[in-house]
Design a protein around this motif. Structure first.
Motif, PDB file in Angstrom:
ATOM      1  N   PRO A   1      21.440  24.623 -22.543  1.00 30.85           N
ATOM      2  CA  PRO A   1      21.658  23.860 -21.306  1.00 30.85           C
ATOM      3  C   PRO A   1      22.935  24.263 -20.587  1.00 30.85           C
ATOM      4  CG  PRO A   1      20.963  22.407 -23.073  1.00 30.85           C
ATOM      5  CD  PRO A   1      21.231  23.743 -23.706  1.00 30.85           C
ATOM      6  N   ASN A   2      22.817  24.376 -19.287  1.00 24.80           N
ATOM      7  CA  ASN A   2      23.963  24.698 -18.434  1.00 24.80           C
ATOM      8  C   ASN A   2      24.627  23.402 -17.983  1.00 24.80           C
ATOM      9  OD1 ASN A   2      25.763  25.783 -16.611  1.00 24.80           O
ATOM     10  ND2 ASN A   2      24.220  26.232 -15.048  1.00 24.80           N
ATOM     11  N   VAL A   3      25.905  23.260 -18.287  1.00 25.05           N
ATOM     12  CA  VAL A   3      26.624  22.053 -17.862  1.00 25.05           C
ATOM     13  C   VAL A   3      27.763  22.377 -16.899  1.00 25.05           C
ATOM     14  CG1 VAL A   3      26.017  20.688 -19.878  1.00 25.05           C
ATOM     15  CG2 VAL A   3      28.053  22.136 -19.961  1.00 25.05           C
ATOM     16  N   GLU A   4      27.774  23.592 -16.359  1.00 22.26           N
ATOM     17  CA  GLU A   4      28.789  23.941 -15.362  1.00 22.26           C
ATOM     18  C   GLU A   4      28.275  23.528 -13.991  1.00 22.26           C
ATOM     19  OE1 GLU A   4      30.628  27.961 -13.440  1.00 22.26           O
ATOM     20  OE2 GLU A   4      30.709  27.809 -15.627  1.00 22.26           O
ATOM     21  N   LEU A   5      28.970  22.628 -13.347  1.00 25.85           N
ATOM     22  CA  LEU A   5      28.491  22.086 -12.080  1.00 25.85           C
ATOM     23  C   LEU A   5      28.528  23.138 -10.986  1.00 25.85           C
ATOM     24  CD1 LEU A   5      30.163  18.553 -12.182  1.00 25.85           C
ATOM     25  CD2 LEU A   5      27.868  19.228 -12.911  1.00 25.85           C
ATOM     26  N   PHE A   6      27.592  23.030 -10.082  1.00 19.77           N
ATOM     27  CA  PHE A   6      27.374  24.038  -9.048  1.00 19.77           C
ATOM     28  C   PHE A   6      28.623  24.306  -8.214  1.00 19.77           C
ATOM     29  CE2 PHE A   6      26.037  24.916  -4.591  1.00 19.77           C
ATOM     30  CZ  PHE A   6      25.444  26.162  -4.800  1.00 19.77           C
ATOM     31  N   GLU A   7      29.096  25.558  -8.260  1.00 23.85           N
ATOM     32  CA  GLU A   7      30.171  26.080  -7.400  1.00 23.85           C
ATOM     33  C   GLU A   7      31.465  25.275  -7.458  1.00 23.85           C
ATOM     34  OE1 GLU A   7      28.637  26.761  -3.461  1.00 23.85           O
ATOM     35  OE2 GLU A   7      27.411  28.454  -4.115  1.00 23.85           O
TER      36      GLU A   7
ATOM     37  N   SER B   1      20.342  16.518 -21.013  1.00 21.35           N
ATOM     38  CA  SER B   1      19.047  15.861 -21.201  1.00 21.35           C
ATOM     39  C   SER B   1      18.465  16.219 -22.565  1.00 21.35           C
ATOM     40  CB  SER B   1      18.084  16.250 -20.076  1.00 21.35           C
ATOM     41  OG  SER B   1      18.032  17.661 -19.922  1.00 21.35           O
ATOM     42  N   TRP B   2      18.730  17.435 -23.042  1.00 19.51           N
ATOM     43  CA  TRP B   2      18.259  17.827 -24.371  1.00 19.51           C
ATOM     44  C   TRP B   2      18.843  16.908 -25.444  1.00 19.51           C
ATOM     45  CZ3 TRP B   2      17.983  23.801 -25.408  1.00 19.51           C
ATOM     46  CH2 TRP B   2      17.235  24.428 -24.402  1.00 19.51           C
TER      47      TRP B   2
ATOM     48  N   TYR C   1      30.369   5.188 -14.721  1.00 16.71           N
ATOM     49  CA  TYR C   1      29.222   5.099 -15.620  1.00 16.71           C
ATOM     50  C   TYR C   1      29.730   5.108 -17.059  1.00 16.71           C
ATOM     51  CZ  TYR C   1      26.759   6.758 -11.421  1.00 16.71           C
ATOM     52  OH  TYR C   1      26.275   6.908 -10.142  1.00 16.71           O
ATOM     53  N   ASP C   2      28.866   4.651 -17.966  1.00 11.49           N
ATOM     54  CA  ASP C   2      29.175   4.780 -19.389  1.00 11.49           C
ATOM     55  C   ASP C   2      28.828   6.168 -19.907  1.00 11.49           C
ATOM     56  OD1 ASP C   2      29.967   2.050 -19.793  1.00 11.49           O
ATOM     57  OD2 ASP C   2      27.851   1.500 -19.702  1.00 11.49           O
ATOM     58  N   GLN C   3      27.859   6.789 -19.257  1.00 11.18           N
ATOM     59  CA  GLN C   3      27.366   8.080 -19.747  1.00 11.18           C
ATOM     60  C   GLN C   3      26.807   8.879 -18.573  1.00 11.18           C
ATOM     61  OE1 GLN C   3      23.658   8.084 -22.190  1.00 11.18           O
ATOM     62  NE2 GLN C   3      24.998   8.839 -23.821  1.00 11.18           N
ATOM     63  N   VAL C   4      27.113  10.181 -18.553  1.00 10.36           N
ATOM     64  CA  VAL C   4      26.562  11.077 -17.537  1.00 10.36           C
ATOM     65  C   VAL C   4      25.746  12.149 -18.254  1.00 10.36           C
ATOM     66  CG1 VAL C   4      27.047  12.724 -15.709  1.00 10.36           C
ATOM     67  CG2 VAL C   4      28.446  10.655 -15.915  1.00 10.36           C
ATOM     68  N   VAL C   5      24.490  12.251 -17.859  1.00 13.00           N
ATOM     69  CA  VAL C   5      23.562  13.214 -18.456  1.00 13.00           C
ATOM     70  C   VAL C   5      23.227  14.255 -17.393  1.00 13.00           C
ATOM     71  CG1 VAL C   5      21.316  13.519 -19.575  1.00 13.00           C
ATOM     72  CG2 VAL C   5      22.591  11.370 -19.885  1.00 13.00           C
ATOM     73  N   VAL C   6      23.407  15.523 -17.726  1.00 13.20           N
ATOM     74  CA  VAL C   6      23.180  16.601 -16.758  1.00 13.20           C
ATOM     75  C   VAL C   6      21.942  17.407 -17.140  1.00 13.20           C
ATOM     76  CG1 VAL C   6      24.087  18.784 -15.872  1.00 13.20           C
ATOM     77  CG2 VAL C   6      25.581  16.790 -16.036  1.00 13.20           C
ATOM     78  N   ASN C   7      21.099  17.662 -16.147  1.00 13.66           N
ATOM     79  CA  ASN C   7      19.941  18.556 -16.304  1.00 13.66           C
ATOM     80  C   ASN C   7      20.055  19.638 -15.239  1.00 13.66           C
ATOM     81  OD1 ASN C   7      17.323  19.319 -17.398  1.00 13.66           O
ATOM     82  ND2 ASN C   7      16.488  18.691 -15.428  1.00 13.66           N
ATOM     83  N   TYR C   8      20.538  20.805 -15.644  1.00 10.22           N
ATOM     84  CA  TYR C   8      20.800  21.880 -14.680  1.00 10.22           C
ATOM     85  C   TYR C   8      20.323  23.214 -15.246  1.00 10.22           C
ATOM     86  CZ  TYR C   8      23.433  24.588 -11.166  1.00 10.22           C
ATOM     87  OH  TYR C   8      23.794  25.451 -10.150  1.00 10.22           O
TER      88      TYR C   8
ATOM     89  N   GLN D   1      24.814   2.196 -21.994  1.00 14.76           N
ATOM     90  CA  GLN D   1      24.291   1.071 -21.215  1.00 14.76           C
ATOM     91  C   GLN D   1      24.056   1.436 -19.753  1.00 14.76           C
ATOM     92  OE1 GLN D   1      23.161  -1.930 -22.184  1.00 14.76           O
ATOM     93  NE2 GLN D   1      22.524  -2.101 -20.042  1.00 14.76           N
ATOM     94  N   ASN D   2      25.030   2.088 -19.141  1.00 15.04           N
ATOM     95  CA  ASN D   2      24.958   2.422 -17.718  1.00 15.04           C
ATOM     96  C   ASN D   2      24.977   3.941 -17.591  1.00 15.04           C
ATOM     97  OD1 ASN D   2      25.002   2.354 -14.944  1.00 15.04           O
ATOM     98  ND2 ASN D   2      27.190   1.856 -14.798  1.00 15.04           N
ATOM     99  N   VAL D   3      23.823   4.522 -17.277  1.00 14.40           N
ATOM    100  CA  VAL D   3      23.638   5.963 -17.410  1.00 14.40           C
ATOM    101  C   VAL D   3      23.334   6.609 -16.059  1.00 14.40           C
ATOM    102  CG1 VAL D   3      22.310   7.786 -18.546  1.00 14.40           C
ATOM    103  CG2 VAL D   3      22.733   5.623 -19.741  1.00 14.40           C
ATOM    104  N   LEU D   4      24.046   7.686 -15.759  1.00 14.43           N
ATOM    105  CA  LEU D   4      23.698   8.560 -14.636  1.00 14.43           C
ATOM    106  C   LEU D   4      22.991   9.788 -15.201  1.00 14.43           C
ATOM    107  CD1 LEU D   4      23.786   9.632 -11.696  1.00 14.43           C
ATOM    108  CD2 LEU D   4      26.015  10.656 -12.264  1.00 14.43           C
ATOM    109  N   ILE D   5      21.793  10.042 -14.711  1.00 13.44           N
ATOM    110  CA  ILE D   5      21.095  11.282 -15.053  1.00 13.44           C
ATOM    111  C   ILE D   5      21.112  12.151 -13.811  1.00 13.44           C
ATOM    112  CG2 ILE D   5      18.902  12.317 -15.731  1.00 13.44           C
ATOM    113  CD1 ILE D   5      18.402   9.885 -17.458  1.00 13.44           C
ATOM    114  N   TYR D   6      21.913  13.200 -13.889  1.00 15.31           N
ATOM    115  CA  TYR D   6      22.074  14.081 -12.728  1.00 15.31           C
ATOM    116  C   TYR D   6      21.134  15.278 -12.906  1.00 15.31           C
ATOM    117  CZ  TYR D   6      24.022  17.214  -9.263  1.00 15.31           C
ATOM    118  OH  TYR D   6      24.169  18.055  -8.191  1.00 15.31           O
ATOM    119  N   ASP D   7      20.198  15.409 -11.978  1.00 16.71           N
ATOM    120  CA  ASP D   7      19.138  16.413 -12.092  1.00 16.71           C
ATOM    121  C   ASP D   7      19.242  17.427 -10.965  1.00 16.71           C
ATOM    122  OD1 ASP D   7      16.869  17.824 -12.736  1.00 16.71           O
ATOM    123  OD2 ASP D   7      15.487  16.364 -11.870  1.00 16.71           O
ATOM    124  N   GLU D   8      19.690  18.610 -11.321  1.00 15.38           N
ATOM    125  CA  GLU D   8      19.742  19.676 -10.321  1.00 15.38           C
ATOM    126  C   GLU D   8      18.724  20.770 -10.630  1.00 15.38           C
ATOM    127  OE1 GLU D   8      23.016  22.200  -7.751  1.00 15.38           O
ATOM    128  OE2 GLU D   8      23.690  20.691  -9.169  1.00 15.38           O
TER     129      GLU D   8
END
Length: 681
Positions: A482-488, A499-500, A603-610, A511-518
């Motif tokens: 999984p790539n967790v380097e944010l775009f540019e 997400s994996w 957020y309590d947790q940030v989940v990245v899908n990139y 409890q409070n989750v952001l799922i960031y899907d790029e």
């Protein structure tokens, strides 16, 4: 003589069908200029030569100019279609396969800004949610014209040598007339009585019969139960079926159940993975029982056992295995040869249909030869000389490479770092609803086992492990991470999880989750599903204007259904710029591509899908030792000839990498990479 119910002949009027297996009408979107040319013929002929009794082409061929081909349909309203139909029919008849075609007018299930830019017409004033074009309420002269168009098209199909036609009364114009949900007319075709609503389809049938005579086979594929309040009920459907049988003008009924006007309705009519097999079979059996005329049906009948039961129990006369034949066109041949265990399974991914409904062409998620019969083989030919092939990675790309190489007769060894095969497919199958995906892996493992492929699991292969085997060919299929380097931004989002992590259960949802899907593919929504089910408050965020575009319509439906009653928010056009720890919380900096707006949120947790980045270290370590330096001759790859590039005279083996070890794509791309490379090695 075999006693297998599926292999018994069936007499349909004057036509003897050699067994009870058919493919129902479906439009793979392969026409060129609206004509079913060589690619179309090759697709159907592959199934014909493997023994299917009846192939029902086109889903659906359009009969009128104001029914533009939103699915790249065959244009049955053109005279030039006749020789192409003859070519297609001849190709299937050579193998003893009967051929029919489905004819339709799409009505409101189309749009006005295609083809000749004519307004769509319907018995309804409401637009269909899926296609969004507001139709013109049909007039008397439209009805007369379209009735004649159906008769003209039927005559063309007869001239092209077809064995029969199927008129579609399922979601398209004929069905729009006879459903009370889509008939806003008054008068003889109005909604007030069932007889009036059925009048237009029956007028079409009469006109077709008058034009092509009584000997030509004609059937209806019809909605017998709309499964929606205010629509045709199950009891209504049986009444309709009996009325159709009483006309004496129909030779078969092909039973559908449900509606297709929205993505959820379509997904119920044509169920995808996670849904029960053959959910409408018992109702189709009721239609057969009350009418006594030949009855066909197909709706998620993916395996031979279910199909055999449908025939043996007398529920159907012909059983449709349409998506199953996209996964494996040789089903009948393998049944005949006693090789049912070799049938490549349909996993219900519905990659085929989802592509069509996004104006693509039908492709099977794990049979890359389907739709590519002119360039890709369904049966692998042996190589002229045996070679030593080493594959690193046992995901879908690596296993396809190993399978094809072994079928070529090569000596194949596979290294896999994990204890089990599967790669990202095994991760996807962690969700109960998607567990059928693992059949993509299991089938390849069984095919490899039958050909003595050697596997080394729990082995992180290094250069010495590979070279010690003195390989002729090395294929790197190590996938990605999984790539967790944010775009540019240059920011390595060290405070995030992937997400994996959530899907695998390595990290529990907070409890409070952001799922960031790029990336827009399955892992983000799979993670959201798990988090929401665990009681999390979930926000799914994307920088795009729509979320999850790569999942496509029918596969999106079960995700949406599982999330509707949970605390889930969808946020579009917002880009994650950074994540910083703030005490026991995470502060996300959020921007947008549309303006300079910047905001923050905790957020309590940030989940990245990139997506993924290639696991390519071994590839680059091996590259200096290879004859081709890892280079691929693209012209040879595309034309289907052997790879002969030499860039290093001192090298000792050819080196290739495939799948996500090259770049993040999808399962189909990974398998196609492997097939088209290895079939010529």
């Amino acid at each position: 003589m075999t006693k297998d119910p599926l292999l018994q002949p069936y007499q349909l009027k004057h036509l003897t069908l050699k067994n009870r297996i058919m493919t129902t009408s479906h439009e793979p979107a392969y026409p060129e200029d609206g004509m079913p040319k060589e690619r179309y013929r090759a697709y159907h002929e592959e199934r014909a030569k493997a023994g299917v009794a009846l192939t029902m082409t086109a889903g659906s061929a359009t009969v009128s100019k104001d029914s533009p081909p939103v699915f790249n349909n065959v244009l049955a309203y053109k005279d030039e279609v006749v020789p192409w139909i003859q070519n297609l029919t001849d190709g299937c008849h050579e193998h003893g396969c009967a051929v029919m075609i489905q004819l339709t007018h799409l009505g409101r299930r189309t749009t006005w800004n295609k083809g000749n830019w004519l307004p769509s017409v319907s018995s309804s004033k409401h637009r269909e949610p899926s296609h969004k074009a507001f139709p013109k309420l049909i007039e008397d002269w439209d009805i007369e014209r379209i009735i004649n168009d159906f008769a003209d098209a039927a005559e063309r199909m007869q001239a092209g040598g077809m064995d029969g036609i199927e008129l579609l009364v399922n979601g398209h114009l004929l069905d729009q007339f006879w459903s009370p949900l889509t008939n806003d007319l008054v008068g003889p075709y109005g909604a007030d009585t069932l007889e009036n609503r059925m009048r237009f389809p029956l007028d079409v049938l009469s006109a077709v019969r008058k034009r092509i005579g009584q000997e030509f086979i004609v059937g209806f594929r019809f909605t017998a139960d709309e499964m929606q309040k205010g629509g045709i009920t199950a009891d209504d459907g049986l009444v309709i079926a009996k009325k159709l049988a009483a006309t004496g003008q129909l030779d078969f009924l092909n039973v559908n159940r449900g509606r297709i006007h929205t993505d959820p309705a379509m997904t119920d009519m044509i169920p995808i993975q996670g849904a029960p097999a053959a959910p409408h079979l018992s109702y189709a059996a009721q239609v057969k029982k009350v009418t006594g005329i030949p009855t066909f049906h197909a709706a998620r009948i993916p395996d031979v056992a279910t199909a055999r039961h449908a025939i043996e129990a007398g529920l159907l006369d012909m059983v449709g295995m349409t998506r199953a034949h996209m996964a494996d066109p040789h089903i009948v041949q393998k049944i005949v040869e006693g090789r049912e265990e070799d049938i490549r399974p349909c996993v219900g991914a519905t990659y085929c249909l989802d592509r069509i409904y996004q104006a693509g062409e039908a492709l099977c998620i794990h049979n890359a030869a389907t739709g590519r019969e002119l360039t890709m083989p369904h049966t692998i030919q042996p190589a002229e000389s045996k070679r030593k092939v080493v594959v690193i990675g046992a995901g879908p790309a690596g296993l396809e490479a190993a399978r094809v190489a072994a079928e070529r007769g090569h000596d194949v060894v596979v290294f896999e770092a994990q204890p089990d095969p599967g790669g990202q497919v095994r991760l996807a199958a962690q969700s109960p609803r998607r567990r059928e995906m693992i059949s993509i892996i299991d089938w390849r493992m069984s095919q490899c086992a039958a050909r003595d492929v050697v596997f080394h699991f729990n082995t992180w292969a290094e250069v010495g492990d590979v070279t010690a085997l003195n390989p002729d060919i090395v294929i790197v299929a190590t996938g990605g991470i999984p790539n967790v380097e944010l775009f540019e931004t240059g920011q390595d989002a060290s405070n995030v999880v992937t997400s994996w992590d959530i899907i695998a259960g390595d990290v529990k949802p907070a409890q409070n989750v952001l799922i960031y899907d790029e990336s827009g593919d399955h892992p983000a929504l799979q993670a959201a599903e798990l988090a929401a089910a665990a009681g999390s408050t979930v926000e799914i965020m994307t920088p795009d204007r729509t979320f999850s575009p790569d999942i496509m319509a029918m596969n999106l439906v079960p995700y949406m259904r599982s999330l509707q009653d949970k605390d889930v928010t969808f946020t579009v056009t917002r880009r994650l710029l950074g994540v910083e720890r703030s005490g026991n919380m995470l502060t996300a900096t959020i921007g947008t591509d549309y303006s300079a707006l910047i905001s923050t949120k905790e957020y309590d947790q940030v989940v990245v899908n990139y997506g993924t980045l290639p696991l390519d270290e071994l590839y680059f370590d091996l590259k200096p030792l290879s004859t081709n330096g890892g280079a691929v001759d693209h012209d040879a790859l595309i034309s289907g000839t052997a790879q002969t590039l030499v860039r290093n005279e001192t090298g000792t083996f050819q080196l290739f990498r495939i799948g996500d070890a090259v770049s993040a794509r999808n399962t189909h791309a990974a398998i196609y990479d492997a097939l088209r490379l290895v079939k010529d090695l």
